[in-house]
Design a protein around this motif. Structure first.
Motif, mmCIF file in Angstrom:
data_model
loop_
_atom_site.group_PDB
_atom_site.id
_atom_site.type_symbol
_atom_site.label_atom_id
_atom_site.label_comp_id
_atom_site.label_asym_id
_atom_site.label_seq_id
_atom_site.Cartn_x
_atom_site.Cartn_y
_atom_site.Cartn_z
ATOM 1 N N VAL A 147 0.848 -1.189 0.000
ATOM 2 C CA VAL A 147 0.000 0.000 0.000
ATOM 3 C C VAL A 147 0.883 1.239 0.000
ATOM 4 O O VAL A 147 0.825 2.057 -0.915
ATOM 5 C CB VAL A 147 -0.960 0.003 1.209
ATOM 6 C CG1 VAL A 147 -1.817 1.256 1.199
ATOM 7 C CG2 VAL A 147 -1.843 -1.249 1.190
ATOM 8 N N GLU A 148 1.672 1.396 1.006
ATOM 9 C CA GLU A 148 2.711 2.434 1.085
ATOM 10 C C GLU A 148 3.880 1.742 1.764
ATOM 11 O O GLU A 148 4.419 0.799 1.209
ATOM 12 C CB GLU A 148 2.211 3.655 1.861
ATOM 13 C CG GLU A 148 1.155 4.453 1.093
ATOM 14 C CD GLU A 148 0.687 5.685 1.828
ATOM 15 O OE1 GLU A 148 1.345 6.139 2.777
ATOM 16 O OE2 GLU A 148 -0.374 6.209 1.450
ATOM 17 N N TRP A 149 4.210 2.149 2.997
ATOM 18 C CA TRP A 149 5.255 1.456 3.753
ATOM 19 C C TRP A 149 4.669 0.304 4.552
ATOM 20 O O TRP A 149 5.324 -0.279 5.383
ATOM 21 C CB TRP A 149 6.006 2.433 4.662
ATOM 22 C CG TRP A 149 5.094 3.419 5.315
ATOM 23 C CD1 TRP A 149 4.817 4.682 4.874
ATOM 24 C CD2 TRP A 149 4.320 3.237 6.486
ATOM 25 N NE1 TRP A 149 3.896 5.281 5.698
ATOM 26 C CE2 TRP A 149 3.579 4.404 6.709
ATOM 27 C CE3 TRP A 149 4.155 2.178 7.388
ATOM 28 C CZ2 TRP A 149 2.705 4.565 7.768
ATOM 29 C CZ3 TRP A 149 3.284 2.352 8.448
ATOM 30 C CH2 TRP A 149 2.578 3.526 8.622
ATOM 31 N N ALA A 171 -6.594 -1.606 -7.306
ATOM 32 C CA ALA A 171 -6.275 -1.675 -8.738
ATOM 33 C C ALA A 171 -4.908 -1.086 -9.072
ATOM 34 O O ALA A 171 -4.207 -1.594 -9.953
ATOM 35 C CB ALA A 171 -7.365 -0.984 -9.555
ATOM 36 N N ASP A 172 -4.503 -0.026 -8.387
ATOM 37 C CA ASP A 172 -3.230 0.627 -8.705
ATOM 38 C C ASP A 172 -2.091 0.227 -7.770
ATOM 39 O O ASP A 172 -1.016 0.826 -7.830
ATOM 40 C CB ASP A 172 -3.405 2.149 -8.661
ATOM 41 C CG ASP A 172 -4.384 2.635 -9.725
ATOM 42 O OD1 ASP A 172 -4.467 1.985 -10.790
ATOM 43 O OD2 ASP A 172 -5.074 3.637 -9.489
ATOM 44 N N LEU A 173 -2.330 -0.748 -6.907
ATOM 45 C CA LEU A 173 -1.302 -1.144 -5.943
ATOM 46 C C LEU A 173 -0.477 -2.317 -6.467
ATOM 47 O O LEU A 173 -1.021 -3.245 -7.075
ATOM 48 C CB LEU A 173 -1.944 -1.554 -4.614
ATOM 49 C CG LEU A 173 -2.717 -0.470 -3.873
ATOM 50 C CD1 LEU A 173 -3.340 -1.057 -2.611
ATOM 51 C CD2 LEU A 173 -1.828 0.710 -3.532
#
Length: 137
Positions: A44-46, A118-120
């Motif tokens: 997702v992020e970190w 979808a964009d991960l």
């Protein structure tokens, strides 16, 4: 007899991550061992986010903990941004059958990602690791 509650973690609450919530989890539970469920793991992020997909050929890997009480869940819900309005929550806490090292299914609470993926990027091997910079949630 008191009911036993289990929690499956696949991200920053696992062993090796140092944050106050991971520490509280260790103090409030017994480590059972490694486990996995069918689904997909995303960066997702970190931190990661997992989706439970019973028919998926891919696995999400992590750790199973037996909770000493349910009180810790309130704090973990806060950490995972679980809100009363489920549609606004970053994660939702659901019971998922997790298979242990012996492939025995154990019902566990799991924090599942609750936003679009979808964009991960997918973490293909299903194992979350720290980023090279060592960023941790």
């Amino acid at each position: 007899m008191e009911k036993l509650y289990n929690l499956f973690t696949y991200g920053t609450l696992m062993q090796g991550f140092s944050n106050p919530y991971a520490t509280k989890l260790r103090l409030s539970s017994n480590y059972i061992g490694k486990g996995h469920f069918n689904g997909k793991l995303f960066q997702v992020e970190w931190y990661p986010g997992a989706l439970y997909e019973p028919g998926a050929p891919t696995l999400v890997h992590g750790e199973i903990y037996q909770l000493n009480s349910l009180e810790i869940l309130q704090e973990l819900d806060e950490y995972e941004d679980v809100l009363e309005d489920e549609t606004a929550s970053l994660y939702v806490r659901k019971v998922v059958p997790v298979r242990n090292a012996e492939e025995v299914a154990i019902d566990c609470w799991v924090y599942l990602y609750n936003k679009p993926v979808a964009d991960l990027p997918v973490i293909e091997d299903g194992y979350f690791k720290t980023t090279p910079s060592g960023s941790r949630r």
